[in-house]
Design an enzyme around this catalytic site. Structure first.
Site, mmCIF file in Angstrom:
data_model
loop_
_atom_site.group_PDB
_atom_site.id
_atom_site.type_symbol
_atom_site.label_atom_id
_atom_site.label_comp_id
_atom_site.label_asym_id
_atom_site.label_seq_id
_atom_site.Cartn_x
_atom_site.Cartn_y
_atom_site.Cartn_z
ATOM 1 C CE LYS A 32 3.682 4.549 11.515
ATOM 2 N NZ LYS A 32 4.320 3.207 11.926
ATOM 3 C CG ASP A 167 5.091 7.926 13.281
ATOM 4 O OD1 ASP A 167 6.069 7.325 12.998
ATOM 5 O OD2 ASP A 167 3.744 6.695 13.700
HETATM 6 O O1 C5P Z 1 5.652 12.951 18.423
HETATM 7 P P1 C5P Z 1 4.331 11.481 19.085
HETATM 8 O O2 C5P Z 1 3.739 12.505 19.984
HETATM 9 O O3 C5P Z 1 3.452 11.235 17.719
HETATM 10 O O4 C5P Z 1 5.020 10.381 20.101
HETATM 11 C C1 C5P Z 1 4.299 10.320 20.440
HETATM 12 C C2 C5P Z 1 5.115 9.357 22.319
HETATM 13 O O5 C5P Z 1 5.458 8.492 21.221
HETATM 14 C C3 C5P Z 1 5.815 10.294 22.750
HETATM 15 O O6 C5P Z 1 5.515 11.561 23.665
HETATM 16 C C4 C5P Z 1 7.207 9.388 22.527
HETATM 17 O O7 C5P Z 1 6.046 8.852 24.502
HETATM 18 C C5 C5P Z 1 7.028 8.801 22.325
HETATM 19 N N1 C5P Z 1 8.100 8.529 21.136
HETATM 20 C C6 C5P Z 1 9.480 8.150 21.449
HETATM 21 N N2 C5P Z 1 10.589 8.492 20.196
HETATM 22 C C7 C5P Z 1 9.868 9.239 19.344
HETATM 23 C C8 C5P Z 1 8.792 8.694 18.953
HETATM 24 C C9 C5P Z 1 7.403 8.799 20.055
HETATM 25 O O8 C5P Z 1 9.730 8.529 22.572
HETATM 26 N N3 C5P Z 1 10.456 8.961 18.667
#
Ligand code: C5P
Length: 357
Positions: A32, A167
């Site tokens: 993406k 994502d």
């Molecule tokens: O959800 P995911 O594990 O992919 O997110 C990785 C990190 O990115 C989270 O631990 C957070 O630190 C950050 N993040 C965030 N806000 C989001 C998506 C991700 O702070 N909307």
């Protein structure tokens, strides 16, 4: 991603274990691009509220799953390194899907094969897309689309997807979307009119961890967005225009506005010395706006077609060769010419190709 051809595993419904000839299920897992990425604020759960226009690309990993010979799920990654297999989101997605369906379907162990084409830890959400594809493929292989009502299955998919990463829900929608909240609110956008824009991707050989980028954003003055209000306005405006029916040519004309609409750009520059210089060198060489995807370090440039993007890719390779373009990282950057996926291309499905498991 709720329907599929009979060859994708649904033809063999019934107790999967009793049918050793269950057809393999194949999915494409597209990368993406964040055309805009506004960070609206920090949430009580430590995530951040986002406003992002995201589009899937033709560039994709390829995943197949078939019943495993042994008692456990397995994963074989071919072409490209992803880190330890046990940590791979494909296995986690299959396990999460199995836990969620409980005894409602015969969730036999699966052998997955992943062909990597999308650069890893690059802001292109390759791992998240692999997870969405694995979730969809596992549910399909187990016949969950027969066992569940469509609405219930949709809710189940979304819940599992968000448990795997912010994502992941985007990829279940299968097209361009306005993504808000933590990433769970995915509002599909119509297809662009005209030939989908070509995209040049330049990914320095530096892995960037998303949590580190958000931590820098919150904690480092030098990593703060240059103009968060303007990023949000650009993102909202692009989403409105897109929803009203945007042509690919109009998107190209506006690229200069949203190439600077990523609130994580300064944080990525803070963590990757040399990224800002690379971006400037690309602007000089290509004479086009250069944007950052997600938390980076992938830089993108839009063109009228994949062919034009390929010409630009050759120019960047030449610049790296003669030293007029310098990229951070130990190895050579990855340089890829691709395109925004055409609407209706159903990028998550690739039923026509052979599977080797
Ligand atoms: O959800 P995911 O594990 O992919 O997110 C990785 C990190 O990115 C989270 O631990 C957070 O630190 C950050 N993040 C965030 N806000 C989001 C998506 C991700 O702070 N909307």
């Amino acid at each position: 991603m709720t329907d599929g051809p009979a060859s994708d595993g649904r033809a063999a419904h019934g107790p999967a274990a009793s049918n050793p000839r269950l057809a393999p299920v194949i999915r494409l897992a597209p990368a993406k691009l964040n055309l805009t990425l506004a960070v609206l604020g920090r949430r009580p759960d430590a995530y951040h509220d986002l406003h992002s226009v995201m589009a899937p690309l033709d560039l994709a990993d390829r995943l197949s799953v078939a019943p495993a010979a042994g008692p456990e799920d397995t994963l074989r990654v071919v072409r490209g390194a992803t880190g330890p297999i046990a940590d791979n989101l494909v296995l986690r997605a299959i396990a999460a899907a199995r836990a969620a369906v409980g005894r409602n379907v015969d969730a036999v162990p699966l052998a997955a094969r992943l062909e990597k084409h999308v650069p890893v830890a690059a802001g292109l959400a390759g791992g998240s897309s692999d997870a969405a594809a694995a979730l969809d493929a596992a549910l399909s292989a187990w016949g969950a689309d027969v066992a569940y009502e469509a609405a219930a299955l949709g809710e189940l998919r979304t819940r599992i997807a968000l448990s795997l990463g912010s994502d992941v829900p985007f990829f279940l929608a299968g097209g361009a979307a306005l993504v808000t909240g933590r990433g769970e609110m995915v509002d599909p956008l119509p297809g662009l009119r005209g030939t989908p824009p070509g995209v040049l991707l330049v990914t320095p050989d530096v892995r960037v961890a998303t949590p580190a980028v958000f931590a820098a954003l919150d904690g480092e003055a030098a990593a703060a967005p240059t103009d968060a209000r303007s990023t949000r306005a650009s993102s909202e405006h692009l989403a409105l225009e897109w929803r009203a029916g945007l042509g690919a040519d109009a998107l190209l004309v506006r690229a200069g506005i949203f190439a600077s609409a990523n609130d994580l750009a300064n944080a990525a520059d803070f963590l990757v010395p040399g990224l800002r210089a690379l971006r400037r060198a690309l602007v000089r060489r290509l004479g086009r706006p250069v944007g950052l995807s997600g938390s980076g370090p992938t830089l993108w440039v839009l063109y009228a077609s994949t062919t034009e993007a390929a010409v630009a890719a050759a120019a960047v390779r030449a610049g790296l060769g003669d030293g007029t373009i310098v990229a951070p990282g130990t190895g050579e950057p990855s340089i890829i010419a691709t395109a925004i996926a055409a609407a209706g291309a159903r990028p998550a499905r690739d039923p026509g190709q052979e599977v080797l498991t």
